[in-house]
Motif scaffolding. Structure first.
Motif, PDB file in Angstrom:
ATOM      1  N   ALA A  95      -1.174  -0.070 -16.062  1.00  0.00           N
ATOM      2  CA  ALA A  95      -1.560  -1.007 -14.998  1.00  0.00           C
ATOM      3  C   ALA A  95      -1.051  -0.523 -13.644  1.00  0.00           C
ATOM      4  CB  ALA A  95      -1.022  -2.405 -15.307  1.00  0.00           C
ATOM      5  N   ILE A  96       0.164   0.008 -13.611  1.00  0.00           N
ATOM      6  CA  ILE A  96       0.727   0.549 -12.368  1.00  0.00           C
ATOM      7  C   ILE A  96      -0.121   1.710 -11.864  1.00  0.00           C
ATOM      8  CG2 ILE A  96       2.675   1.871 -11.449  1.00  0.00           C
ATOM      9  CD1 ILE A  96       4.503   0.116 -13.202  1.00  0.00           C
ATOM     10  N   ALA A  97      -0.420   2.651 -12.758  1.00  0.00           N
ATOM     11  CA  ALA A  97      -1.195   3.833 -12.358  1.00  0.00           C
ATOM     12  C   ALA A  97      -2.598   3.446 -11.917  1.00  0.00           C
ATOM     13  CB  ALA A  97      -1.252   4.821 -13.528  1.00  0.00           C
ATOM     14  N   VAL A 148       3.134  13.804 -11.601  1.00  0.00           N
ATOM     15  CA  VAL A 148       2.297  12.802 -10.921  1.00  0.00           C
ATOM     16  C   VAL A 148       3.226  11.785 -10.273  1.00  0.00           C
ATOM     17  CG1 VAL A 148       0.528  11.029 -11.211  1.00  0.00           C
ATOM     18  CG2 VAL A 148       0.430  13.122 -12.577  1.00  0.00           C
ATOM     19  N   HIS A 149       3.014  11.524  -8.991  1.00  0.00           N
ATOM     20  CA  HIS A 149       3.844  10.568  -8.271  1.00  0.00           C
ATOM     21  C   HIS A 149       2.951   9.587  -7.516  1.00  0.00           C
ATOM     22  CE1 HIS A 149       2.997  13.002  -4.672  1.00  0.00           C
ATOM     23  NE2 HIS A 149       3.330  14.052  -5.395  1.00  0.00           N
ATOM     24  N   PRO A 150       3.509   8.456  -7.074  1.00  0.00           N
ATOM     25  CA  PRO A 150       2.684   7.413  -6.444  1.00  0.00           C
ATOM     26  C   PRO A 150       1.831   7.905  -5.295  1.00  0.00           C
ATOM     27  CG  PRO A 150       4.836   6.528  -6.945  1.00  0.00           C
ATOM     28  CD  PRO A 150       4.905   8.003  -7.249  1.00  0.00           C
ATOM     29  N   HIS A 151       2.402   8.739  -4.414  1.00  0.00           N
ATOM     30  CA  HIS A 151       1.634   9.166  -3.252  1.00  0.00           C
ATOM     31  C   HIS A 151       0.491  10.094  -3.640  1.00  0.00           C
ATOM     32  CE1 HIS A 151       2.723   7.441   0.508  1.00  0.00           C
ATOM     33  NE2 HIS A 151       2.324   8.477   1.201  1.00  0.00           N
ATOM     34  N   MET A 152       0.641  10.814  -4.767  1.00  0.00           N
ATOM     35  CA  MET A 152      -0.463  11.656  -5.224  1.00  0.00           C
ATOM     36  C   MET A 152      -1.668  10.788  -5.595  1.00  0.00           C
ATOM     37  SD  MET A 152      -0.560  14.368  -8.385  1.00  0.00           S
ATOM     38  CE  MET A 152       0.644  15.453  -7.632  1.00  0.00           C
ATOM     39  N   LEU A 153      -1.409   9.635  -6.229  1.00  0.00           N
ATOM     40  CA  LEU A 153      -2.500   8.722  -6.579  1.00  0.00           C
ATOM     41  C   LEU A 153      -3.098   8.091  -5.325  1.00  0.00           C
ATOM     42  CD1 LEU A 153      -0.954   7.021  -9.738  1.00  0.00           C
ATOM     43  CD2 LEU A 153      -2.562   8.931  -9.641  1.00  0.00           C
TER      44      LEU A 153
END
Length: 307
Positions: A139-141, A242-247
């Motif tokens: 859900a976060i991703a 994979v990190h938040p800013h990449m998404l």
């Protein structure tokens, strides 16, 4: 040791930033660190009054930071803190001259943000399990990629911030600015699956309505979110963390690639300045260049004719 007039001015400015501007603790820490560095330089140079600092002194300060190996972005941030200090003094104490106004930090090469393509994202988002933590991490991703949120924005979300009927999420971004952005159906489904497993009890009132919580019911921290995304990526066999800013970058790049609407992407990301959003046009041009190289007859490298 008696505090200098410059030191007192810096202390008063930091109080203003905290109590009037209500900047975040992280931003305040950066201001304090940069202005303390300025104060140490000025004390060593015998500059104890704000109006004693000249442009030449600021250039010496910048040169010293550059020689120490500080990145251009760090030097630019320090200069920005210095300019803000003197702008404040100009408003409050009639300090008309800003010694940092014309000083520039050394330019740094502009790095394009790392992104995942659509196939990589499909692979990444298909490797979670059906455990409560697996459902939460998915859900976060999904929400990061669906709505292009910043890490702090997602971490601070509460359940009522999600409007399922309107398929919207309301977030509080930089500068305490609130914006509402769309949420895709895949993300809404993943959130519903997680909420069905979310712990009902919370250790304190701040966590009672938190959208993403730990196994103990507390609000999931930013560091934990980063760690869980890295773990999800490794389970999926991704070649890079994979990190938040990449998404977030992937969201912006794919939106711009499909729509070509830079203003819309700016609004979705919550950028105050469209120049910040324009970096994604470079990513788009990279995609166009690949398409051109693959499709245009004159772009293909010809094999040398046999002699």
């Amino acid at each position: 040791m008696t505090e200098s007039a410059l030191g007192a001015a810096i202390r008063e400015f930091l109080t203003y930033l905290r109590e009037v501007r209500q900047l975040s603790p992280h931003t305040l820490t950066n201001y304090q660190r940069d202005l303390n560095a300025l104060l140490l330089f000025c004390d060593a140079a015998g500059l104890y009054e704000p109006d004693a600092v000249q442009e030449s002194h600021i250039r010496q300060w910048v040169t010293g930071m550059h020689r120490k190996g500080l990145a251009g972005s760090s030097i630019q941030r320090s200069l920005s803190a210095c300019r803000s200090l003197y702008n404040h003094l100009g408003r409050q104490a009639g300090q008309p001259r800003n010694p940092a106004a014309a000083v520039q930090a050394p330019r740094k090469p502009r790095k394009l943000p790392k992104t995942l393509d659509a196939d990589q994202l499909d692979h990444f988002l298909s490797k979670s399990d059906d455990s409560p933590l697996g459902l939460r991490d998915l859900a976060i991703a999904e929400l990061f990629y669906s709505s292009g949120l910043r890490l702090a924005e997602l971490s601070s979300l509460n359940i009522h911030d999600i409007d399922r009927n309107g398929r919207l999420v309301t977030v509080t971004g930089k500068g305490s600015k609130t914006r509402t952005v769309p949420v895709g159906q895949a993300a809404l489904t993943a959130i519903d699956n997680w909420l069905a497993q979310r712990p009902a009890l919370a250790p304190d009132s701040d966590c009672a309505d938190a959208l993403f919580t730990s196994s103990r019911g507390g609000r999931l921290s930013e560091r934990s979110i980063q760690a869980r995304l890295r773990l999800l990526g490794r389970k999926a066999g991704m070649r890079q963390d994979v990190h938040p800013h990449m998404l977030r970058h992937s969201f912006a790049s794919h939106m711009l690639e499909s729509s070509g609407d830079l203003r819309a992407v700016q609004e979705l990301l919550g950028h105050a300045n469209i120049a910040t959003t324009q970096i994604y046009t470079h990513l788009d041009f990279q995609h166009l260049a690949k398409v051109y190289d693959a499709a245009h007859p004159r772009a293909r490298r010809r094999k040398p004719k046999p002699e």
